[in-house]
Design a protein around this motif. Structure first.
Motif, short mmCIF file in Angstrom:
data_model
loop_
_atom_site.label_atom_id
_atom_site.label_comp_id
_atom_site.label_asym_id
_atom_site.label_seq_id
_atom_site.Cartn_x
_atom_site.Cartn_y
_atom_site.Cartn_z
N SER A 1 0.84 -0.99 0.01
CA SER A 1 0.12 0.03 -0.21
C SER A 1 0.82 1.36 -0.05
O SER A 1 1.90 1.35 0.39
N PRO A 2 0.43 2.51 -0.46
CA PRO A 2 1.11 3.66 -0.84
C PRO A 2 1.31 4.06 0.83
O PRO A 2 2.59 4.93 0.90
N GLU A 3 0.75 3.63 1.93
CA GLU A 3 1.08 4.22 3.22
C GLU A 3 2.10 3.42 3.90
O GLU A 3 2.69 3.70 5.09
N SER A 4 2.49 2.19 3.38
CA SER A 4 3.26 1.29 3.80
C SER A 4 4.83 2.14 4.01
O SER A 4 5.34 2.87 3.39
N THR A 5 5.48 1.81 5.09
CA THR A 5 6.75 2.06 5.40
C THR A 5 7.82 1.29 4.86
O THR A 5 7.76 0.26 4.73
N ILE A 6 8.81 2.11 4.12
CA ILE A 6 9.67 1.23 3.51
C ILE A 6 11.30 1.98 3.76
O ILE A 6 11.35 2.98 4.43
#
Length: 246
Positions: A122-127
């Motif tokens: 998801s775009p909100e995920s932390t990477i």
């Protein structure tokens, strides 16, 4: 000594003469070749022809010009097999020699739409975002960027990535790499990155992008490496599978 004739462009002939001397190890890696004036006198050429020949060989990565010091034979290039998984850091470690890694960035960020699509999250995920320069013999060879979902290696903040390969860390976390999709293209670097690579912004570099999955099909990493073509080369192994093509 090979002579210069007038049957083909003079700079091409001089280029091939110098190439032969490099291949036959008359000019050894790291040593200076004769100066422009010496080449002009030896082969009876004008300065334009000599400079054109040297520029062509420097573009190929066989020579390196050092301002105020002369033109030197470049050392052997680092080889990267495109049919195996592993970034340039891993390649440099395995090749041995005087190699070092300089970490420019190691931060947590939000994936955003673009990297979310590549990493299938998801775009909100932390990477994790890692940017590092791989050096050999004190010179930059590749600038590597890594984008890794935080959920893949949540303890990465405790690991010194100057000392350990990302692939070592995957192994410690029980991640077995399965397959990757790689693309290679020629590009130019923005001025900031070109400075880190010690190349002028107008110089073309190789860009290798790779999406890596584990054995279960999960995307564990997207990497992008900018590689100096005068310092490295890519190798692809293949064989014919259709006997009609042999």
């Amino acid at each position: 000594m090979r002579e210069i004739s007038y049957k083909s462009p003079l700079y091409i002939q001089l280029r091939e003469v110098i190439r032969s001397k490099i291949e036959e190890e008359e000019y050894l890696p790291g040593t200076a070749i004769p100066s422009e004036n010496q080449l002009m006198e030896t082969y009876g050429l004008n300065r334009v022809s000599v400079r054109s020949a040297l520029a062509a060989l420097e573009f190929e990565g066989l020579l390196k010009s050092v301002k105020g010091k002369g033109v030197f034979v470049a050392g052997p290039k680092a080889k990267r097999n495109m049919d195996t998984l592993g970034g340039f850091h891993n390649t440099m470690r395995q090749s041995g020699g005087n190699t070092a890694t300089r970490i420019l960035s190691k931060t947590l960020r939000q994936a955003g739409p673009y990297y979310a699509r590549l990493l299938e999250i998801s775009p909100e995920s932390t990477i994790w975002f890692i940017r590092r320069v791989e050096n050999t013999a004190g010179e930059p060879v590749a600038l590597e960027e890594l984008y890794i979902p935080y959920s893949v290696v949540p303890g990465l903040e405790e690991v010194d990535i100057k000392l350990f390969s990302i692939y070592d860390i995957y192994q410690w976390n029980g991640i077995v790499l399965g397959e990757g999709h790689q693309t290679l293209r020629i590009t130019r670097l923005p001025p900031m990155l070109a400075k880190h690579m010690d190349v002028p912004p107008e110089q073309a570099v190789m860009e290798l992008s790779c999406t890596t999955r584990d054995r279960g099909g999960r995307v564990v990493e997207f990497s992008r490496s900018y590689v100096r073509n005068d310092k490295a080369e890519f190798v692809v192994h293949f064989r014919h599978t259709n006997p009609q093509l042999v």
